[in-house]
Structure formats: structure tokens, C-alpha cells
Design a protein around this motif. Structure first.
Motif, PDB file in Angstrom:
ATOM      1  N   GLU A  39      45.885  51.027  40.552  1.00  0.00           N
ATOM      2  CA  GLU A  39      46.214  50.789  41.958  1.00  0.00           C
ATOM      3  C   GLU A  39      45.783  49.391  42.411  1.00  0.00           C
ATOM      4  OE1 GLU A  39      45.753  53.003  46.283  1.00  0.00           O
ATOM      5  OE2 GLU A  39      44.923  53.930  44.493  1.00  0.00           O
ATOM      6  N   LYS A  40      44.626  48.942  41.939  1.00  0.00           N
ATOM      7  CA  LYS A  40      44.125  47.636  42.369  1.00  0.00           C
ATOM      8  C   LYS A  40      44.978  46.477  41.855  1.00  0.00           C
ATOM      9  CE  LYS A  40      40.829  47.178  38.594  1.00  0.00           C
ATOM     10  NZ  LYS A  40      39.456  47.056  38.196  1.00  0.00           N
ATOM     11  N   GLU A  41      45.814  46.715  40.849  1.00  0.00           N
ATOM     12  CA  GLU A  41      46.681  45.677  40.290  1.00  0.00           C
ATOM     13  C   GLU A  41      48.148  45.876  40.656  1.00  0.00           C
ATOM     14  OE1 GLU A  41      46.020  45.325  36.062  1.00  0.00           O
ATOM     15  OE2 GLU A  41      43.866  45.594  36.311  1.00  0.00           O
ATOM     16  N   ALA A  42      48.454  46.894  41.449  1.00  0.00           N
ATOM     17  CA  ALA A  42      49.847  47.241  41.742  1.00  0.00           C
ATOM     18  C   ALA A  42      50.596  46.144  42.489  1.00  0.00           C
ATOM     19  CB  ALA A  42      49.916  48.556  42.513  1.00  0.00           C
ATOM     20  N   GLY A  43      49.927  45.417  43.378  1.00  0.00           N
ATOM     21  CA  GLY A  43      50.601  44.350  44.123  1.00  0.00           C
ATOM     22  C   GLY A  43      51.096  43.242  43.219  1.00  0.00           C
ATOM     23  N   ILE A  44      50.234  42.751  42.356  1.00  0.00           N
ATOM     24  CA  ILE A  44      50.618  41.682  41.430  1.00  0.00           C
ATOM     25  C   ILE A  44      51.578  42.226  40.372  1.00  0.00           C
ATOM     26  CG2 ILE A  44      48.716  41.864  39.761  1.00  0.00           C
ATOM     27  CD1 ILE A  44      49.820  38.553  41.172  1.00  0.00           C
ATOM     28  N   GLY A  45      51.379  43.491  39.984  1.00  0.00           N
ATOM     29  CA  GLY A  45      52.286  44.112  39.022  1.00  0.00           C
ATOM     30  C   GLY A  45      53.702  44.202  39.556  1.00  0.00           C
ATOM     31  N   ALA A  46      53.832  44.551  40.832  1.00  0.00           N
ATOM     32  CA  ALA A  46      55.153  44.650  41.448  1.00  0.00           C
ATOM     33  C   ALA A  46      55.794  43.265  41.577  1.00  0.00           C
ATOM     34  CB  ALA A  46      55.045  45.316  42.809  1.00  0.00           C
ATOM     35  N   LYS A  47      54.987  42.271  41.886  1.00  0.00           N
ATOM     36  CA  LYS A  47      55.515  40.915  42.077  1.00  0.00           C
ATOM     37  C   LYS A  47      56.083  40.329  40.786  1.00  0.00           C
ATOM     38  CE  LYS A  47      54.310  36.425  43.979  1.00  0.00           C
ATOM     39  NZ  LYS A  47      53.285  35.631  44.647  1.00  0.00           N
ATOM     40  N   TYR A  48      55.452  40.618  39.665  1.00  0.00           N
ATOM     41  CA  TYR A  48      55.854  40.017  38.392  1.00  0.00           C
ATOM     42  C   TYR A  48      56.431  41.014  37.393  1.00  0.00           C
ATOM     43  CZ  TYR A  48      53.515  35.926  40.167  1.00  0.00           C
ATOM     44  OH  TYR A  48      53.159  34.856  40.947  1.00  0.00           O
ATOM     45  N   CYS A  49      56.854  42.157  37.873  1.00  0.00           N
ATOM     46  CA  CYS A  49      57.409  43.207  37.013  1.00  0.00           C
ATOM     47  C   CYS A  49      58.761  42.780  36.438  1.00  0.00           C
ATOM     48  CB  CYS A  49      57.570  44.485  37.840  1.00  0.00           C
ATOM     49  SG  CYS A  49      57.795  45.949  36.858  1.00  0.00           S
ATOM     50  N   ARG A  50      58.975  43.081  35.159  1.00  0.00           N
ATOM     51  CA  ARG A  50      60.257  42.804  34.506  1.00  0.00           C
ATOM     52  C   ARG A  50      61.086  44.079  34.468  1.00  0.00           C
ATOM     53  NH1 ARG A  50      59.385  41.099  28.779  1.00  0.00           N
ATOM     54  NH2 ARG A  50      57.972  42.860  28.856  1.00  0.00           N
ATOM     55  N   PHE A  51      62.385  43.939  34.625  1.00  0.00           N
ATOM     56  CA  PHE A  51      63.324  45.051  34.560  1.00  0.00           C
ATOM     57  C   PHE A  51      64.442  44.696  33.598  1.00  0.00           C
ATOM     58  CE2 PHE A  51      61.358  45.463  38.662  1.00  0.00           C
ATOM     59  CZ  PHE A  51      61.305  46.817  38.908  1.00  0.00           C
ATOM     60  N   TRP A  52      64.957  45.706  32.889  1.00  0.00           N
ATOM     61  CA  TRP A  52      66.141  45.510  32.065  1.00  0.00           C
ATOM     62  C   TRP A  52      66.842  46.845  31.886  1.00  0.00           C
ATOM     63  CZ3 TRP A  52      61.199  45.198  30.095  1.00  0.00           C
ATOM     64  CH2 TRP A  52      60.856  46.070  29.085  1.00  0.00           C
ATOM     65  N   GLU A  53      68.075  46.758  31.468  1.00  0.00           N
ATOM     66  CA  GLU A  53      68.903  47.946  31.233  1.00  0.00           C
ATOM     67  C   GLU A  53      69.029  48.192  29.736  1.00  0.00           C
ATOM     68  OE1 GLU A  53      70.492  49.875  33.651  1.00  0.00           O
ATOM     69  OE2 GLU A  53      69.402  48.701  35.144  1.00  0.00           O
ATOM     70  N   GLU A  54      68.970  49.454  29.351  1.00  0.00           N
ATOM     71  CA  GLU A  54      69.195  49.844  27.966  1.00  0.00           C
ATOM     72  C   GLU A  54      70.279  50.899  27.933  1.00  0.00           C
ATOM     73  OE1 GLU A  54      65.639  51.065  25.966  1.00  0.00           O
ATOM     74  OE2 GLU A  54      64.793  49.049  26.006  1.00  0.00           O
ATOM     75  N   LYS A  55      71.206  50.718  27.024  1.00  0.00           N
ATOM     76  CA  LYS A  55      72.269  51.708  26.852  1.00  0.00           C
ATOM     77  C   LYS A  55      71.729  52.880  26.056  1.00  0.00           C
ATOM     78  CE  LYS A  55      76.211  48.651  27.051  1.00  0.00           C
ATOM     79  NZ  LYS A  55      77.423  48.184  26.384  1.00  0.00           N
ATOM     80  N   GLU A  56      72.066  54.076  26.518  1.00  0.00           N
ATOM     81  CA  GLU A  56      71.657  55.285  25.798  1.00  0.00           C
ATOM     82  C   GLU A  56      72.619  55.498  24.641  1.00  0.00           C
ATOM     83  OE1 GLU A  56      71.278  58.615  28.403  1.00  0.00           O
ATOM     84  OE2 GLU A  56      69.973  57.521  29.780  1.00  0.00           O
ATOM     85  N   ALA A  57      72.076  55.930  23.518  1.00  0.00           N
ATOM     86  CA  ALA A  57      72.885  56.162  22.334  1.00  0.00           C
ATOM     87  C   ALA A  57      73.833  57.338  22.569  1.00  0.00           C
ATOM     88  CB  ALA A  57      71.979  56.439  21.147  1.00  0.00           C
ATOM     89  N   ALA A  58      75.044  57.194  22.091  1.00  0.00           N
ATOM     90  CA  ALA A  58      76.037  58.275  22.184  1.00  0.00           C
ATOM     91  C   ALA A  58      75.629  59.395  21.216  1.00  0.00           C
ATOM     92  CB  ALA A  58      77.420  57.750  21.840  1.00  0.00           C
ATOM     93  N   GLN A  59      75.829  60.603  21.654  1.00  0.00           N
ATOM     94  CA  GLN A  59      75.456  61.750  20.800  1.00  0.00           C
ATOM     95  C   GLN A  59      76.666  62.471  20.305  1.00  0.00           C
ATOM     96  OE1 GLN A  59      72.706  64.177  22.951  1.00  0.00           O
ATOM     97  NE2 GLN A  59      71.131  62.607  22.928  1.00  0.00           N
TER      98      GLN A  59
END
Length: 59
Positions: A39-59
Motif C-alpha cells: 500500500e505504501k508504494e501504490a502511488g508510485i506503482g500506479a504512476k509507473y505501471c506498465r501495461f500490455w496485451e497478450e493474446k490467449e492461445a486458441a484451444q
């Protein structure tokens, strides 16, 4: 179908990267804490958080 993955700074120490799945009305900081980020690091974590998309494997 794709899945959004997120990874805050130093997230590997807390089990990240993880699937980004916020609850309705939840902030990014709230989601980070719920998923195990300190919790004490959540502010900086949110500011510098990385996001990406991954395709789910077809079954």
C-alpha cells in the motif's frame, strides 16, 4: 481474445506481472494493493505501471 497484463515497478517481488482485472469503480492503486502490491508504494506503482496485451492461445 486478449488479456491485459500489468506490472508495477519492482512487481516481481510481489507476484507481478498479473492479469489486470479491476473491480467496478476501483482505482489502479486499489487494484495494485488488492493484488498484493504494498500500500505504501501504490502511488508510485500506479504512476509507473506498465501495461500490455497478450493474446490467449486458441484451444
Amino acid at each position: 481474445m486478449t488479456t491485459t497484463i500489468y506490472d508495477p515497478p519492482g512487481g516481481w517481488r510481489h507476484g507481478f506481472p498479473r492479469v489486470y482485472n479491476p473491480h467496478p469503480g476501483e482505482t489502479l492503486e486499489d487494484t495494485l494493493v488488492r493484488d498484493g502490491y504494498p500500500e505504501k508504494e501504490a502511488g508510485i506503482g500506479a504512476k509507473y505501471c506498465r501495461f500490455w496485451e497478450e493474446k490467449e492461445a486458441a484451444q
